[in-house]
Design a protein around this motif. Structure first.
Motif, PDB file in Angstrom:
ATOM      1  N   VAL A  55     -82.082 -45.249 -26.570  1.00  0.00           N
ATOM      2  CA  VAL A  55     -81.649 -45.927 -27.699  1.00  0.00           C
ATOM      3  C   VAL A  55     -80.551 -47.054 -25.922  1.00  0.00           C
ATOM      4  N   CYS A  56     -80.800 -48.127 -26.457  1.00  0.00           N
ATOM      5  CA  CYS A  56     -80.413 -49.802 -25.328  1.00  0.00           C
ATOM      6  C   CYS A  56     -79.088 -49.987 -26.558  1.00  0.00           C
ATOM      7  N   VAL A  57     -77.876 -49.953 -25.378  1.00  0.00           N
ATOM      8  CA  VAL A  57     -76.417 -50.058 -25.939  1.00  0.00           C
ATOM      9  C   VAL A  57     -76.163 -51.652 -25.328  1.00  0.00           C
ATOM     10  N   GLY A  58     -75.990 -52.450 -26.236  1.00  0.00           N
ATOM     11  CA  GLY A  58     -74.940 -53.600 -25.900  1.00  0.00           C
ATOM     12  C   GLY A  58     -73.598 -53.664 -26.763  1.00  0.00           C
ATOM     13  N   CYS A  59     -72.382 -53.761 -25.492  1.00  0.00           N
ATOM     14  CA  CYS A  59     -70.746 -54.386 -26.595  1.00  0.00           C
ATOM     15  C   CYS A  59     -70.647 -55.527 -25.660  1.00  0.00           C
ATOM     16  N   PHE A  60     -70.187 -56.510 -26.662  1.00  0.00           N
ATOM     17  CA  PHE A  60     -69.507 -57.488 -25.874  1.00  0.00           C
ATOM     18  C   PHE A  60     -68.391 -58.308 -26.862  1.00  0.00           C
ATOM     19  N   ALA A  61     -67.672 -59.042 -27.067  1.00  0.00           N
ATOM     20  CA  ALA A  61     -66.472 -59.594 -26.997  1.00  0.00           C
ATOM     21  C   ALA A  61     -66.871 -60.074 -28.684  1.00  0.00           C
ATOM     22  N   GLY A  62     -66.958 -59.239 -29.557  1.00  0.00           N
ATOM     23  CA  GLY A  62     -67.108 -60.025 -31.281  1.00  0.00           C
ATOM     24  C   GLY A  62     -68.738 -59.367 -31.868  1.00  0.00           C
ATOM     25  N   LEU A  63     -69.277 -58.498 -30.972  1.00  0.00           N
ATOM     26  CA  LEU A  63     -70.287 -58.259 -30.660  1.00  0.00           C
ATOM     27  C   LEU A  63     -70.767 -56.419 -30.366  1.00  0.00           C
ATOM     28  N   ASP A  64     -71.570 -56.127 -31.038  1.00  0.00           N
ATOM     29  CA  ASP A  64     -71.962 -54.799 -31.217  1.00  0.00           C
ATOM     30  C   ASP A  64     -73.822 -54.558 -31.136  1.00  0.00           C
ATOM     31  N   LEU A  65     -74.433 -53.905 -30.362  1.00  0.00           N
ATOM     32  CA  LEU A  65     -75.651 -53.536 -31.201  1.00  0.00           C
ATOM     33  C   LEU A  65     -76.440 -52.817 -30.239  1.00  0.00           C
ATOM     34  N   VAL A  66     -77.499 -51.979 -30.869  1.00  0.00           N
ATOM     35  CA  VAL A  66     -78.142 -50.399 -30.291  1.00  0.00           C
ATOM     36  C   VAL A  66     -79.663 -50.510 -31.109  1.00  0.00           C
ATOM     37  N   CYS A  67     -80.538 -50.480 -29.878  1.00  0.00           N
ATOM     38  CA  CYS A  67     -81.641 -50.147 -30.173  1.00  0.00           C
ATOM     39  C   CYS A  67     -82.610 -49.084 -30.065  1.00  0.00           C
ATOM     40  N   GLY A  68     -82.647 -48.652 -31.403  1.00  0.00           N
ATOM     41  CA  GLY A  68     -83.146 -46.759 -31.374  1.00  0.00           C
ATOM     42  C   GLY A  68     -84.149 -46.466 -32.803  1.00  0.00           C
ATOM     43  N   TRP A  69     -85.088 -45.961 -31.999  1.00  0.00           N
ATOM     44  CA  TRP A  69     -85.681 -45.771 -33.855  1.00  0.00           C
ATOM     45  C   TRP A  69     -85.633 -44.277 -34.203  1.00  0.00           C
ATOM     46  N   GLY A  70     -84.275 -43.845 -33.592  1.00  0.00           N
ATOM     47  CA  GLY A  70     -83.499 -42.774 -34.185  1.00  0.00           C
ATOM     48  C   GLY A  70     -82.642 -43.379 -35.037  1.00  0.00           C
ATOM     49  N   LEU A  71     -81.991 -43.797 -34.894  1.00  0.00           N
ATOM     50  CA  LEU A  71     -81.237 -44.497 -36.184  1.00  0.00           C
ATOM     51  C   LEU A  71     -81.967 -45.507 -37.184  1.00  0.00           C
TER      52      LEU A  71
END
Length: 190
Positions: free
Chosen positions: A62-78
């Motif tokens: 999984v690839c995860v980014g957390c920022f002010a106002g936004l979180d994101l995740v790339c992961g086929w398992g989800l």
């Protein structure tokens, strides 16, 4: 940009506005998000990537980014087959008000996307080569009007997150080549 992608975004407001500002990565927060998404699993940090390279990760990554106002995740398992099947653990993994899902597999002719606000699903759409529309719930989004079904994955990516899928970059496009994420390998704890 690849038409094979899996992306879940949690945002306080419009994700395009946050992503367009090229926000600063909060690396420690990515660990917390991964632990909430995969309770009981082992998450090994294996590096950093840019979002453009993270949209189609290997099955155990999984690839995860957390920022002010936004979180994101790339992961086929989800990624669910249909937006309505998105796991409640995913929906509750972040305290952000809005959740956006986009997933596509170009070879299979499959695309799904969904939008939730305050835990309520507003839009869920899944289109595939066979049987066609597998799910269509809620009011259509602006990018859906009059579009070619073959262009739906790119139109949805552009409409939800501001990413261009072709060589026609607009000046206001989000550039996923400038957004960092943290890469984790997920394994079941023994």
């Amino acid at each position: 940009m690849a038409l094979n992608d899996t992306l879940v975004v949690f945002a306080d407001g419009n994700p395009i506005d946050v992503l367009r500002s090229y926000p600063v990565l909060d690396k420690p927060a990515t660990r917390g998000l991964v632990e909430r998404l995969f309770p009981g699993a082992r998450a090994e940090e294996i590096g950093d990537e840019l979002l453009v390279d993270a949209l189609n990760p290997p099955a155990d990554v999984v690839c995860v980014g957390c920022f002010a106002g936004l979180d994101l995740v790339c992961g086929w398992g989800l990624t669910p087959r249909r937006p309505s099947e998105l796991d409640p653990i995913v929906l509750k993994a972040s305290s952000r008000r809005n959740v956006y899902l986009h997933a596509a597999h170009g070879d299979a002719g499959w695309c799904c996307y969904g939008v939730w606000r305050d835990g309520t699903r507003l839009r869920a759409r899944c289109v595939c080569a066979d049987p066609g529309i597998a799910e269509d719930e809620g009011e259509p989004l602006g990018f859906e009007a009059g579009g070619d079904p073959d262009d739906l994955p790119c139109a949805a990516m552009q409409g939800l997150f501001g990413f261009a899928c072709d060589d026609h970059d607009r000046l206001d496009d989000v550039d996923p080549e400038l957004i960092p994420v943290v890469v984790y390998r997920i394994s079941t704890a023994s």
